[in-house]
Scaffold this motif. Structure first.
Motif, PDB file in Angstrom:
ATOM      1  N   PHE A 145      58.559 -74.209  44.191  1.00  0.00           N
ATOM      2  CA  PHE A 145      57.951 -75.528  44.152  1.00  0.00           C
ATOM      3  C   PHE A 145      56.593 -75.387  44.817  1.00  0.00           C
ATOM      4  O   PHE A 145      56.500 -74.975  45.967  1.00  0.00           O
ATOM      5  CB  PHE A 145      58.806 -76.549  44.906  1.00  0.00           C
ATOM      6  CG  PHE A 145      58.192 -77.908  45.001  1.00  0.00           C
ATOM      7  CD1 PHE A 145      58.066 -78.727  43.877  1.00  0.00           C
ATOM      8  CD2 PHE A 145      57.720 -78.388  46.218  1.00  0.00           C
ATOM      9  CE1 PHE A 145      57.495 -79.985  43.974  1.00  0.00           C
ATOM     10  CE2 PHE A 145      57.155 -79.645  46.325  1.00  0.00           C
ATOM     11  CZ  PHE A 145      57.042 -80.444  45.200  1.00  0.00           C
ATOM     12  N   GLU A 146      55.539 -75.708  44.056  1.00  0.00           N
ATOM     13  CA  GLU A 146      54.180 -75.501  44.556  1.00  0.00           C
ATOM     14  C   GLU A 146      53.255 -76.589  44.032  1.00  0.00           C
ATOM     15  O   GLU A 146      53.188 -76.820  42.828  1.00  0.00           O
ATOM     16  CB  GLU A 146      53.710 -74.132  44.052  1.00  0.00           C
ATOM     17  CG  GLU A 146      52.461 -73.599  44.652  1.00  0.00           C
ATOM     18  CD  GLU A 146      52.229 -72.170  44.173  1.00  0.00           C
ATOM     19  OE1 GLU A 146      51.572 -71.998  43.126  1.00  0.00           O
ATOM     20  OE2 GLU A 146      52.725 -71.238  44.840  1.00  0.00           O
ATOM     21  N   ASP A 147      52.559 -77.266  44.914  1.00  0.00           N
ATOM     22  CA  ASP A 147      51.587 -78.300  44.538  1.00  0.00           C
ATOM     23  C   ASP A 147      52.171 -79.355  43.601  1.00  0.00           C
ATOM     24  O   ASP A 147      51.537 -79.769  42.638  1.00  0.00           O
ATOM     25  CB  ASP A 147      50.342 -77.667  43.900  1.00  0.00           C
ATOM     26  CG  ASP A 147      49.627 -76.709  44.838  1.00  0.00           C
ATOM     27  OD1 ASP A 147      49.583 -76.999  46.055  1.00  0.00           O
ATOM     28  OD2 ASP A 147      49.114 -75.679  44.359  1.00  0.00           O
ATOM     29  N   GLY A 148      53.393 -79.773  43.870  1.00  0.00           N
ATOM     30  CA  GLY A 148      54.050 -80.801  43.066  1.00  0.00           C
ATOM     31  C   GLY A 148      54.720 -80.280  41.804  1.00  0.00           C
ATOM     32  O   GLY A 148      55.378 -81.027  41.094  1.00  0.00           O
ATOM     33  N   ILE A 149      54.578 -78.997  41.510  1.00  0.00           N
ATOM     34  CA  ILE A 149      55.136 -78.419  40.281  1.00  0.00           C
ATOM     35  C   ILE A 149      56.383 -77.613  40.598  1.00  0.00           C
ATOM     36  O   ILE A 149      56.393 -76.759  41.485  1.00  0.00           O
ATOM     37  CB  ILE A 149      54.096 -77.515  39.573  1.00  0.00           C
ATOM     38  CG1 ILE A 149      52.837 -78.317  39.249  1.00  0.00           C
ATOM     39  CG2 ILE A 149      54.689 -76.903  38.304  1.00  0.00           C
ATOM     40  CD1 ILE A 149      51.678 -77.474  38.753  1.00  0.00           C
TER      41      ILE A 149
END
Length: 189
Positions: A145-149
Motif C-alpha cells: 500500500f503506497e500513496d493511497g494505492i
C-alpha cells in the motif's frame, strides 16, 4: 483410501483459458500456492510438477480443495481435460502432499510488520475477497500500500482473466474504498 473415493470435477471459470478442478479430498489445510512454470513447481509441488508434464499446461494453482490449471491453448481441450483429471486422481491415490507446507500462502501475513491500514486491507482481503475469488479458481494477495494505492497480485483464474479488471475496480476497489478512506485506487501487478 480407495480410488473410487476420489472425485475430481471440472468447473469452468470466468477466464476461458483456465479450468478449475474441485477435489473430494483436501489438497491443503488452507491458502493457495501458485506456479507459473514447471521449474518453479519442480521442488515445491509434486502435484503441480505432474500437471506441468502435460503438454498444454502453462500455470497451476493449488487451493484447499481445488486445482486451477491454465492452458497455453484450447486445442484438444477434451483430451487434455481427461488427462488432467486422470493426473489429479493418480496424484490423490499416491498420498503425497500437493505442496510442501513451507511454500503455502495461507494468508497475507508474511515476514514483515504491517501498518494499521495495511492490516485492515489484508483482513478484508482474507475474510471477504479471497474466499469469493477462490470459488472461481483464483486468488488475490496483497503486495503493498503506497500513496493511497493498493497493489495486489492476481493468481490462478484471476490472472489474465477478461473479467479481472471489472472484479478489481468495481468489486475490490469499491469494497476497500468504502471501508478504508485512505484507499484511492487498487491496481494489479
Amino acid at each position: 483410501m480407495q480410488t473410487e473415493n476420489f472425485h475430481v470435477e471440472l468447473e469452468f471459470t470466468p477466464n476461458p483459458n483456465t479450468l478449475k478442478y474441485s477435489t473430494s479430498v483436501p489438497l491443503l489445510l488452507a491458502g493457495a500456492s501458485n506456479f507459473l512454470s514447471k521449474a518453479e513447481a519442480e521442488t515445491r509441488s509434486p502435484l503441480a510438477k505432474r500437471l506441468f508434464d502435460l503438454t498444454g499446461v502453462s500455470a497451476v494453482m493449488v487451493g484447499k480443495t481445488f486445482v486451477t490449471v491454465t492452458l497455453s491453448n484450447q486445442e484438444d481441450l477434451a483430451e487434455l481435460n481427461d488427462r488432467i483429471i486422470d493426473t489429479i486422481k493418480g496424484f490423490l491415490k499416491s498420498g503425497e502432499k500437493a505442496v510442501l507446507m513451507d511454500e503455502v500462502v495461507e494468508s497475507n501475513k508474511p515476514d514483515r510488520t504491517y501498518t494499521e491500514i495495511e492490516s485492515k486491507i489484508i483482513e478484508i482481503l482474507d475474510k471477504d475477497i479471497r474466499p469469493a475469488v477462490a470459488m472461481d479458481g483464483g486468488d488475490i494477495t496483497f503486495e503493498k500500500f503506497e500513496d493511497g494505492i493498493v497493489f495486489l497480485q492476481m493468481k490462478g483464474s484471476c490472472a489474465g482473466c477478461p473479467s479481472s479488471t471489472a472484479t478489481l475496480k468495481m468489486g475490490i476497489e469499491n469494497r476497500l474504498k468504502e471501508a478504508i478512506p485512505e484507499v484511492t485506487e487498487v491496481v494489479s501487478i
